[in-house]
Design a protein around this motif. Structure first.
Motif, PDB file in Angstrom:
ATOM      1  N   GLU A   4      -5.049  -6.988   1.569  1.00 44.10           N
ATOM      2  CA  GLU A   4      -3.986  -7.148   2.542  1.00 44.10           C
ATOM      3  C   GLU A   4      -3.163  -5.869   2.661  1.00 44.10           C
ATOM      4  O   GLU A   4      -2.837  -5.228   1.670  1.00 44.10           O
ATOM      5  CB  GLU A   4      -3.086  -8.308   2.116  1.00 44.10           C
ATOM      6  N   PRO A   6       0.391  -4.277   3.647  1.00 40.19           N
ATOM      7  CA  PRO A   6       1.783  -4.714   3.815  1.00 40.19           C
ATOM      8  C   PRO A   6       2.291  -4.505   5.240  1.00 40.19           C
ATOM      9  O   PRO A   6       1.856  -3.583   5.946  1.00 40.19           O
ATOM     10  CB  PRO A   6       2.543  -3.832   2.822  1.00 40.19           C
ATOM     11  N   ARG A  39      -4.867   1.481  -0.466  1.00 40.67           N
ATOM     12  CA  ARG A  39      -5.225   0.497  -1.483  1.00 40.67           C
ATOM     13  C   ARG A  39      -6.247   1.172  -2.398  1.00 40.67           C
ATOM     14  O   ARG A  39      -7.277   1.639  -1.935  1.00 40.67           O
ATOM     15  CB  ARG A  39      -5.838  -0.738  -0.825  1.00 40.67           C
ATOM     16  N   TRP A  96      -1.428  -1.191  -4.356  1.00 42.34           N
ATOM     17  CA  TRP A  96      -1.030  -0.587  -3.087  1.00 42.34           C
ATOM     18  C   TRP A  96      -0.202   0.628  -3.478  1.00 42.34           C
ATOM     19  O   TRP A  96       0.900   0.503  -4.004  1.00 42.34           O
ATOM     20  CB  TRP A  96      -0.231  -1.569  -2.241  1.00 42.34           C
TER      21      TRP A  96
END
Length: 146
Positions: A4, A6, A39, A96
């Motif tokens: 994912e 952010p 990432r 992240w």
């Protein structure tokens, strides 16, 4: 491992062939605040299973150059003259990793900037650099992701 992205980050089509080989970069820019992020994955690790120091230094160097370019109205490009790094904590696969860039000064021949690489509130690296100011990239270079 979470994939994912952010909120507030958009895919960045910059960084050149070297960084493209290391992974996708993302940008969040709000006024003068520039954050370049990615990432991290297993391919970024050393034998201890933590992100390789060379990877951290590469991200810092790239983030500083991109940050300077985004801060320069003439959209000059920048070549690293000196890069100083301090490794402060480990980053791990799935993290992240954000490079928070601070542009200190852009002159006619040299520019100065610093950044900190963070995972959440944990600072993994701090870096400062001196960069030679180069002519702007051509449209062809920009289209190729330089």
């Amino acid at each position: 491992m979470s994939k994912e992205i952010p909120a507030g980050f958009e895919r960045l089509q910059r960084g050149g062939p070297y960084m493209a080989g290391l992974g996708e970069l993302y940008l969040r820019q709000e006024g003068s605040v520039i954050v370049i992020a990615m990432r991290v994955s297993e391919r970024h690790t050393n034998m201890r299973g933590i992100v390789h120091g060379g990877m951290l230094a590469s991200l810092a160097d790239t983030a500083l150059g991109i940050g300077l370019t985004l801060s320069c109205e003439a959209r000059h490009s920048f070549v690293t003259v000196s890069l100083t790094t301090d490794f402060l904590a480990a980053a791990r696969p799935g993290d992240w990793l954000e490079a928070h860039v601070q542009v200190d000064r852009i002159g006619g021949r040299v520019a100065f900037a610093g950044c900190r690489l963070q995972v959440g509130e944990k600072m993994a690296l701090r870096a400062s650099g001196v960069f030679a100011v180069m002519p702007p990239l051509t449209p062809e270079q920009l289209a190729a992701g330089y």
